[in-house]
Design a protein around this motif. Structure first.
Motif, PDB file in Angstrom:
ATOM      1  N   THR A 163      16.511  -1.640   2.213  1.00  0.00           N
ATOM      2  CA  THR A 163      15.133  -2.091   2.459  1.00  0.00           C
ATOM      3  C   THR A 163      14.590  -1.400   3.712  1.00  0.00           C
ATOM      4  O   THR A 163      15.369  -0.985   4.577  1.00  0.00           O
ATOM      5  CB  THR A 163      15.102  -3.620   2.622  1.00  0.00           C
ATOM      6  N   ASN A 165      13.441  -2.233   6.429  1.00  0.00           N
ATOM      7  CA  ASN A 165      13.776  -2.751   7.759  1.00  0.00           C
ATOM      8  C   ASN A 165      15.181  -2.379   8.193  1.00  0.00           C
ATOM      9  O   ASN A 165      15.496  -2.417   9.365  1.00  0.00           O
ATOM     10  CB  ASN A 165      13.626  -4.279   7.781  1.00  0.00           C
ATOM     11  N   ARG A 346       6.496  10.106  10.340  1.00  0.00           N
ATOM     12  CA  ARG A 346       5.915   9.635   9.084  1.00  0.00           C
ATOM     13  C   ARG A 346       4.578  10.313   8.804  1.00  0.00           C
ATOM     14  O   ARG A 346       4.315  10.754   7.695  1.00  0.00           O
ATOM     15  CB  ARG A 346       5.744   8.127   9.124  1.00  0.00           C
ATOM     16  N   GLU A 465      17.013 -14.999  10.801  1.00  0.00           N
ATOM     17  CA  GLU A 465      17.277 -14.390   9.505  1.00  0.00           C
ATOM     18  C   GLU A 465      18.727 -13.913   9.429  1.00  0.00           C
ATOM     19  O   GLU A 465      19.395 -14.072   8.401  1.00  0.00           O
ATOM     20  CB  GLU A 465      16.338 -13.197   9.277  1.00  0.00           C
ATOM     21  N   ASN A 542      -7.997   8.067  -6.291  1.00  0.00           N
ATOM     22  CA  ASN A 542      -6.771   8.678  -6.827  1.00  0.00           C
ATOM     23  C   ASN A 542      -6.378   8.048  -8.164  1.00  0.00           C
ATOM     24  O   ASN A 542      -5.320   7.437  -8.288  1.00  0.00           O
ATOM     25  CB  ASN A 542      -5.628   8.530  -5.816  1.00  0.00           C
ATOM     26  N   LEU A 591     -17.482  -4.884   0.356  1.00  0.00           N
ATOM     27  CA  LEU A 591     -16.679  -4.751  -0.848  1.00  0.00           C
ATOM     28  C   LEU A 591     -17.610  -4.753  -2.064  1.00  0.00           C
ATOM     29  O   LEU A 591     -18.697  -5.309  -2.012  1.00  0.00           O
ATOM     30  CB  LEU A 591     -15.703  -5.913  -0.957  1.00  0.00           C
TER      31      LEU A 591
ATOM     32  N   TRP B 133     -10.060  -5.185   0.992  1.00  0.00           N
ATOM     33  CA  TRP B 133      -9.937  -4.410   2.230  1.00  0.00           C
ATOM     34  C   TRP B 133      -8.470  -4.054   2.458  1.00  0.00           C
ATOM     35  O   TRP B 133      -7.582  -4.872   2.208  1.00  0.00           O
ATOM     36  CB  TRP B 133     -10.437  -5.220   3.431  1.00  0.00           C
ATOM     37  N   LYS B 145      -0.598   0.987   8.974  1.00  0.00           N
ATOM     38  CA  LYS B 145      -0.855   2.247   8.265  1.00  0.00           C
ATOM     39  C   LYS B 145       0.362   3.157   8.198  1.00  0.00           C
ATOM     40  O   LYS B 145       0.634   3.729   7.169  1.00  0.00           O
ATOM     41  CB  LYS B 145      -2.011   3.005   8.950  1.00  0.00           C
ATOM     42  N   ASP B 146       1.094   3.291   9.313  1.00  0.00           N
ATOM     43  CA  ASP B 146       2.169   4.283   9.318  1.00  0.00           C
ATOM     44  C   ASP B 146       3.536   3.645   9.173  1.00  0.00           C
ATOM     45  O   ASP B 146       4.505   4.070   9.772  1.00  0.00           O
ATOM     46  CB  ASP B 146       2.100   5.110  10.605  1.00  0.00           C
ATOM     47  N   HIS B 147       3.592   2.585   8.356  1.00  0.00           N
ATOM     48  CA  HIS B 147       4.861   1.884   8.193  1.00  0.00           C
ATOM     49  C   HIS B 147       5.499   2.268   6.855  1.00  0.00           C
ATOM     50  O   HIS B 147       4.816   2.336   5.842  1.00  0.00           O
ATOM     51  CB  HIS B 147       4.612   0.372   8.248  1.00  0.00           C
ATOM     52  N   PRO B 148       6.804   2.524   6.873  1.00  0.00           N
ATOM     53  CA  PRO B 148       7.465   2.909   5.609  1.00  0.00           C
ATOM     54  C   PRO B 148       7.317   1.849   4.507  1.00  0.00           C
ATOM     55  O   PRO B 148       7.442   2.168   3.332  1.00  0.00           O
ATOM     56  CB  PRO B 148       8.938   3.041   6.005  1.00  0.00           C
ATOM     57  N   ARG B 150       4.801   0.735   3.373  1.00  0.00           N
ATOM     58  CA  ARG B 150       3.707   1.129   2.474  1.00  0.00           C
ATOM     59  C   ARG B 150       4.231   1.905   1.272  1.00  0.00           C
ATOM     60  O   ARG B 150       3.591   1.960   0.236  1.00  0.00           O
ATOM     61  CB  ARG B 150       2.670   1.956   3.221  1.00  0.00           C
ATOM     62  N   ASP B 151       5.392   2.519   1.434  1.00  0.00           N
ATOM     63  CA  ASP B 151       5.959   3.268   0.305  1.00  0.00           C
ATOM     64  C   ASP B 151       6.400   2.348  -0.819  1.00  0.00           C
ATOM     65  O   ASP B 151       6.648   2.788  -1.928  1.00  0.00           O
ATOM     66  CB  ASP B 151       7.190   4.070   0.766  1.00  0.00           C
ATOM     67  N   MET B 152       6.552   1.056  -0.517  1.00  0.00           N
ATOM     68  CA  MET B 152       7.041   0.129  -1.531  1.00  0.00           C
ATOM     69  C   MET B 152       6.018  -0.033  -2.654  1.00  0.00           C
ATOM     70  O   MET B 152       6.345  -0.473  -3.732  1.00  0.00           O
ATOM     71  CB  MET B 152       7.347  -1.246  -0.915  1.00  0.00           C
ATOM     72  N   THR B 155      -0.620   2.841  -4.153  1.00  0.00           N
ATOM     73  CA  THR B 155      -1.910   2.178  -4.054  1.00  0.00           C
ATOM     74  C   THR B 155      -3.041   3.009  -4.643  1.00  0.00           C
ATOM     75  O   THR B 155      -3.090   4.218  -4.446  1.00  0.00           O
ATOM     76  CB  THR B 155      -2.213   1.914  -2.559  1.00  0.00           C
ATOM     77  N   PHE B 156      -3.942   2.345  -5.350  1.00  0.00           N
ATOM     78  CA  PHE B 156      -5.205   2.959  -5.768  1.00  0.00           C
ATOM     79  C   PHE B 156      -6.208   2.761  -4.631  1.00  0.00           C
ATOM     80  O   PHE B 156      -6.414   1.627  -4.181  1.00  0.00           O
ATOM     81  CB  PHE B 156      -5.765   2.273  -7.009  1.00  0.00           C
ATOM     82  N   TYR B 157      -6.837   3.835  -4.204  1.00  0.00           N
ATOM     83  CA  TYR B 157      -7.837   3.728  -3.144  1.00  0.00           C
ATOM     84  C   TYR B 157      -9.247   3.865  -3.703  1.00  0.00           C
ATOM     85  O   TYR B 157      -9.501   4.683  -4.586  1.00  0.00           O
ATOM     86  CB  TYR B 157      -7.606   4.804  -2.076  1.00  0.00           C
ATOM     87  N   SER B 244      16.360 -10.241   1.219  1.00  0.00           N
ATOM     88  CA  SER B 244      15.601  -9.059   0.879  1.00  0.00           C
ATOM     89  C   SER B 244      14.653  -8.767   2.031  1.00  0.00           C
ATOM     90  O   SER B 244      14.837  -9.305   3.121  1.00  0.00           O
ATOM     91  CB  SER B 244      14.827  -9.296  -0.422  1.00  0.00           C
ATOM     92  N   PHE B 245      13.661  -7.949   1.782  1.00  0.00           N
ATOM     93  CA  PHE B 245      12.718  -7.632   2.851  1.00  0.00           C
ATOM     94  C   PHE B 245      11.303  -7.585   2.326  1.00  0.00           C
ATOM     95  O   PHE B 245      11.017  -6.927   1.331  1.00  0.00           O
ATOM     96  CB  PHE B 245      13.065  -6.277   3.471  1.00  0.00           C
ATOM     97  N   GLU B 250       9.997 -13.693   6.829  1.00  0.00           N
ATOM     98  CA  GLU B 250      11.268 -13.558   7.536  1.00  0.00           C
ATOM     99  C   GLU B 250      11.843 -14.942   7.772  1.00  0.00           C
ATOM    100  O   GLU B 250      11.199 -15.738   8.434  1.00  0.00           O
ATOM    101  CB  GLU B 250      11.054 -12.825   8.858  1.00  0.00           C
ATOM    102  N   ASP B 285       6.241 -14.807   8.197  1.00  0.00           N
ATOM    103  CA  ASP B 285       6.581 -14.133   9.447  1.00  0.00           C
ATOM    104  C   ASP B 285       5.524 -14.502  10.489  1.00  0.00           C
ATOM    105  O   ASP B 285       4.324 -14.427  10.210  1.00  0.00           O
ATOM    106  CB  ASP B 285       6.600 -12.610   9.222  1.00  0.00           C
TER     107      ASP B 285
END
Lengths: 805, 335
Positions: A163, A165, A346, A465, A542, A591, B133, B145-148, B150-152, B155-157, B244-245, B250, B285
């Motif tokens: 995961t 994290n 990243r 956790e 996209n 929106l 939003w 924005k720059d967190h991994p 987001r890869d999970m 996304t349609f923008y 899980s994550f 959390e 969390d």
């Protein structure tokens, strides 16, 4: 991440079955997605000593006839490997063995010569991708010895989902560390010991960091005089299992340590670095750089670069450069072991569209305190495998050392939060097992310092956790939150949606759900003009395909697609509906508008041929009848149907507005032929209605009041009128109602007749009128007067005359 | 002579028993009772008898005539009744004049079922925008924005900061932003991910749940979701909670149920694990409380989310997710 079980065993003792290990990891949050036995299918492969080699007499290709001592006798084997020679020991599969991939080894004739069994290359055994020649086994291995035993191939591959994290688990040592904590075993650290030469590193190179934000730590070491060659089997085997291609001993070591310790490394050809030194800086806008895969990229200031005195030599943390990579002639190696800022890597990797084993780890955060150990491990392995001399000392440029957070932790709070009754001692034990420094102030309160590799732990919740994980979620009790009464109503949309479905299902319609996105071309198929609101699409930047590139502004295309699906297999008698949202572009900083809409379509036969009825195709009055039935269910039976500005997808002659007190709720009609055709439904008549969901919400379910039942008898009169064909029924009814006043209870059309004695521009309408008074029994005479007056008015206003019988 | 008449009677009555239709009956009547019938003819022969024997023979003959006539009438009635019975036969097995019923989409059915279970536990249904939003879909859920993380989700923008929501989780933030605890909501709806293959459709449905109150613990999460699984899949269904994550919970827990296909033995549906992932969940969390102004030292709670298609597939044994959006009547009419 895919790892070999035996590799894990280098660092932790496993006293459980492979199945149990999978379960332990999964239940601790390291989900084992698959498990695959390795070497299992090599049980029948043994060491074979090649006793003699002759050329194959009848082959133009280089084939050899070998006599091989398999321990069970000497057999002739045909072999094409270029490296085959007398005295060599190589793996041989005897007839009856099955190789990975399912190949069954048989005694066979190859170009006329007997071949008993098969001498094997590494890839044929599924061990690596090497097919350069036969696998070379140790020369002292006795013929007939098990290859599995000799090479320690009794192994399994674990595919573990990491995961985002748990960056610390993206390495063999990370997973081993977790297993140790979960099973109470101790962790063995990898062996690091090597001899250093006399030349100090500072006399050979230097490292300058111009962007300490992007690169908080950069360590470098060197090995001089290496000899490039393929790595030994055990390294190539482990890289192969983890999905990394073997290249050469020097490069393989950097990848091996990346997998083992989670620290990405890069090996530069020292002699190709201008002025033999390293500078870390941001790229300039427009700067271009060619990575070692031969691709040239245009950079901007998002990208962090590793440079020499003149030019970029690597995309920091992502990929090395073509201009400085290790090649066959490389002699002196500079190894980089650094920590790069996760966000910087990243962004850089996203911007360039390059994702590598290195960038994957840097993005998630590596162990900043493990940088030097990984460097030294690689220097050791490199000098072991490639020879050469490790220079004296390393460079470790680490301007502001990392501070590990100190977290105050309360056992009581943790128990309340988890619903557990664990002792402080148990919790402290769990935390220590995970490598945390735990200082207990009292039974309840601890100061906890997590290790640097646990970048995910900064707060006491993070520690809770970990407690839950080590205790095991299954052992946490099951309780229920107290029930609270709620006064709030469910949203009316939900209520209405369910009501809509119930009504339509009663009337025989099937609910469909269509994709919310459609093709913008649907607006053309629906024949809408340029300025139509149907065209004010919310578009996707996209989309997957143009067919799904804008959000729908009407439900009709989705329903037409549903008809198409069913037409395709011959089902044409269809009644279906959809309740869903439409999306309307708003412009500006808001929106898009979203509102519910409701639509239904009918096609084919309204009534199929049965033993009691003849078939009848659907017509306008079927869809209108469904709509009336529906409106009645919402308490909106007072809705009227009017000609007016109906949408262009209807046949103008057969379309109407549905109105309520002057408000247009929606439209109903027959779809125009060209529209039906444009949705690839030829030769079909399709009838549809579409209503505005938010207007329905506003008006549906008016308050109901009871009307007293009639006390006096009714008088029924039928009247048959001949009118012009273009006189609307509704208009006549309105006149009757108006003129009938208080005494008129109801009026309904019961017959429509055209043709025969009625002229071609005329029709006969027969109405049944029900008169009733609330106060008295009506006298026949009074009714006749009223009835005659109504007929008179009708004649004057609509030209109606009584039909002669 | 006397015996003769009795033989005739016997013969006539036996013959009557074998007659089952009107024609046969008429033939019988003519043969025995008609002007030239056997009985009539026989009576005519009486005159040839000696006068002293006539009265007795006459009585007997009359008796026979009456008997045959009565039995004939009975047979007539019997045959008429039988005819009536056949002619007015109602075939109750003919298909009735049916009122055709429509059908509710299986996704709707399962959504309604899930909502019903949680509403019973005091949850309120809420809805929100599908075009959302970036802030609600990601930022305020602790997915910068720059967190991994987001890869999970692919996304349609719609624009830089507007997306098609990738999950129903934004409703958590929207609800918390607009009300103070206690909160208990369930949010069903469509979600979108840029993913289309054999096992993915670019649009699908989720249900989100959120509970915030004083003193809510991880064990309450376990209780609530255990009860849900039991109500949805049956009380005998085993389940497990697995770490899980998720960026906004959390501890986080994945909920697996015993494979409904193989009952845990291992099959293709469960990838031989014996378990099926059904729900994502976790304690809220505290990072997301910051976005909505809740105090994590006072309030705690949990959230969960599940894919409705997945629940429907398991519940009805549907093996192809694409079927949900093809709108094939052969599929839809089964629900």
């Amino acid at each position: 991440m895919r790892v070999s079980l035996n590799w894990l065993k280098d660092f932790v003792d496993l006293e459980m079955s492979v199945d149990d290990l999978g379960e332990v990891l999964t239940m601790a949050g390291l989900e084992v997605e698959s498990r695959e036995p390795l070497g299992g299918s090599l049980q029948d492969v043994v060491a074979g000593k090649i006793v003699s080699v002759r050329s194959h007499p009848s082959s133009e290709k280089a084939l050899f006839l070998c006599d091989v001592d398999s321990g069970h006798g000497i057999f002739q084997v045909v072999c094409g490997a270029p490296n085959v020679e007398v005295g060599m020991v190589a793996p041989i599969a005897l007839p009856g063995a099955t190789l990975p991939g399912g190949l069954k080894v048989k005694e066979s004739r190859i170009r006329g010569e007997m071949s008993v069994g098969m001498l094997l290359a590494e890839d044929e055994m599924g061990l690596t991708d090497d097919h350069m020649g036969l696998m070379v086994l140790p020369a002292d291995l006795a013929p007939g010895a098990s290859v599995v035993d000799a090479l320690c191939l009794d192994d399994s591959a674990f595919e573990i989902a990491i995961t985002p994290n748990r960056a610390d688990c993206a390495s063999v040592i990370g997973i081993a560390r977790e297993i140790a904590a979960l099973t109470g075993q101790s962790l063995r650290r990898p062996h690091i010991r090597f001899k250093e030469g006399d030349r100090p590193i500072n006399s050979l190179t230097s490292v300058t960091i111009n962007d300490p934000g992007g690169c908080p730590r950069y360590a470098a070491g060197m090995v001089l005089g290496v000899e490039l060659k393929p790595s030994p089997f055990w390294i190539r085997y482990r890289l192969f299992i983890s999905g990394i291609r073997a290249i050469s001993n020097v490069v393989d070591v950097t990848n091996y340590v990346l997998l083992e310790l989670g620290q990405p490394l890069h090996a530069f050809d020292y002699d190709r670095l201008v002025e033999n030194r390293i500078v870390v800086r941001r790229a300039k806008k427009g700067e271009s750089f060619t990575t070692l895969d031969g691709k040239t990229h245009s950079l901007n200031s998002e990208n962090l670069l590793i440079c020499d005195a003149q030019r970029a030599v690597a995309l920091a943390g992502i990929m090395g450069g073509l201009n400085s990579e290790i090649y066959q002639g490389s002699k002196n190696v500079l190894v980089e072991s650094a920590f790069f800022d996760p966000v910087t890597i990243r962004r850089g990797s996203k911007a360039l569209g390059i994702s590598t084993e290195a960038s994957y780890r840097f993005e998630r955060g590596i162990d900043i305190e493990g940088v030097v150990a990984a460097l030294k491990r690689s220097l050791m392995l490199m000098s072991d495998l490639a020879g050469g001399e490790v220079v004296n000392g390393i460079i470790d440029n680490y301007p502001s050392p990392h501070h590990r957070p100190l977290i105050e932790f309360s056992a009581d709070k943790t128990n309340r939060f988890l619903g557990t009754t664990l002792s402080g001692g148990t919790m402290a034990r769990y935390l220590s097992a995970l490598g945390m420094e735990v200082e207990r102030e009292d039974e309840n309160t601890f100061q906890v310092k997590p290790p640097a590799f646990r970048v995910d732990i900064t707060r006491d919740w993070d520690l809770m956790e970990e407690i839950a994980r080590l205790e095991g979620y299954q052992r946490i009790p099951v309780t229920f939150p107290p029930i609270r009464a709620s006064e709030e109503l469910d949203p009316p949309e939900i209520f209405l949606g369910d009501k809509v479905r119930a009504l339509m299902v009663e009337m025989g319609f099937a609910e469909v759900i269509s994709y919310s996105f459609i093709s913008p071309e649907c607006a053309d198929r629906l024949q809408t003009p340029k300025e139509s609101p149907v065209r004010s699409f919310v578009g996707l930047l996209n989309p997957l395909t143009v067919e799904q590139s804008v959000m729908r502004t009407t439900l009709i295309p989705g329903l037409m697609a549903a008809l198409g699906t069913n037409f395709a297999y011959g089902e044409k008698d269809l009644k279906c509906f959809e309740w869903g949202r439409l999306f309307l572009a708003q412009g500006g900083e808001q929106l898009p508008g979203e509102k519910y809409a409701f639509a239904a379509v009918m096609s084919g036969l309204a009534i199929r041929k049965t033993w009691h009825s003849e078939e009848r195709p659907v017509d306008f009055y079927d869809i209108k009848g469904a709509l009336e039935g529906f409106l009645d269910g919402l308490g909106l039976s007072s809705c009227a149907f009017k000609r007016g500005q109906t949408p262009p997808w209807y046949r103008p002659q057969a379309a109407a507005l549905v109105t309520l007190k002057g408000i247009v709720l929606g439209t109903v009609g027959e779809l125009a032929k060209e529209v039906v055709k444009s949705f690839d439904l030829d030769e079909t008549r399709v009838f549809a209605f579409e209503l505005d969901g938010s207007l329905l919400l506003d008006h549906a379910f008016p308050e109901t009041f009871f009307k007293p039942l009639a006390k006096f008898p009714a008088a029924i009169r039928d009247v048959s009128l001949v009118v012009g064909k273009d006189v609307e029924c509704d208009g006549i009814q309105k006149i009757i109602e108006r003129e009938g006043g208080e005494l008129l209870e109801s009026v309904s059309l019961f017959d429509l007749y055209e043709g025969g004695k009625i002229g071609p521009a005329e029709k006969a309408l027969a109405f049944r009128i029900c008169y009733r008074s609330k106060e008295t029994t009506l006298e026949g005479r009074d009714i006749n007067v009223l009835h005659e007056r109504i007929i008179g008015k009708l004649g004057k206003e609509t030209g109606a005359r009584l039909r002669e019988s | 002579m006397m015996d003769g008449i009795l033989d005739l009677q016997k013969k006539a009555l036996e013959e009557l028993d074998t007659i089952h239709d009107r024609n046969g009956l008429e033939t019988f009547r003519i043969a025995y009772l008609g002007k030239k019938g056997l009985v009539t003819t026989w009576m005519k022969k009486l005159s040839a008898l000696a006068p002293e024997r006539r009265p007795e023979a006459g009585r007997l003959a009359n008796q026979v005539k009456m008997n045959v006539t009565r039995c004939y009438e009975e047979a007539k009635e019997r045959i008429a009744l039988q005819k009536e019975k056949v002619e007015s036969f109602l075939d109750v097995t003919l298909p009735g004049r049916r009122f055709a019923r429509g059908s509710v989409h299986p996704i709707t059915k399962v959504t309604q079922e899930i909502c019903r279970i949680f509403v019973k536990m005091g949850f309120r249904i809420v809805e929100g925008p599908e075009v959302e939003w970036d802030y609600y879909n990601f930022e305020a859920l602790n997915i910068p924005k720059d967190h991994p993380a987001r890869d999970m989700q692919d996304t349609f923008y719609v624009s830089d900061n507007v997306v098609l929501r990738t999950h129903t989780s934004p409703m958590e933030v929207r609800v918390m932003e607009s009300q103070t605890p206690p909160v208990r909501i369930i949010a069903p709806g469509k979600v979108y991910r840029r993913d289309s293959d054999v096992t993915h459709t670019p649009m699908f449905h989720q249900v989100e749940g959120l509970l915030v109150d004083k003193g809510i613990s991880f064990s309450d999460l376990k209780g609530t979701l255990t009860s849900f699984v039991h109500q949805m899949f049956g009380y005998e269904t085993a389940l497990r909670f697995r770490p899980s994550f998720f960026p906004f919970t959390e501890p986080s827990a994945e909920v697996d149920i015993r494979c409904v296909i193989c009952k845990g033995k291992g099959c293709r549906t469960c990838s031989n694990t014996g378990w099926l992932e059904i729900l994502g969940s976790g304690m809220n969390d505290p990072a997301i409380y910051k976005f909505v102004g809740y105090d994590p030292e006072v309030y705690s709670g949990f959230a969960f989310g599940m894919g409705i298609e997945r629940v429907a597939m398991l519940k009805y044994g549907i093996d192809d997710i694409q079927l949900f959006y093809k709108n094939d009547m052969r599929f839809l009419r089964q629900f």
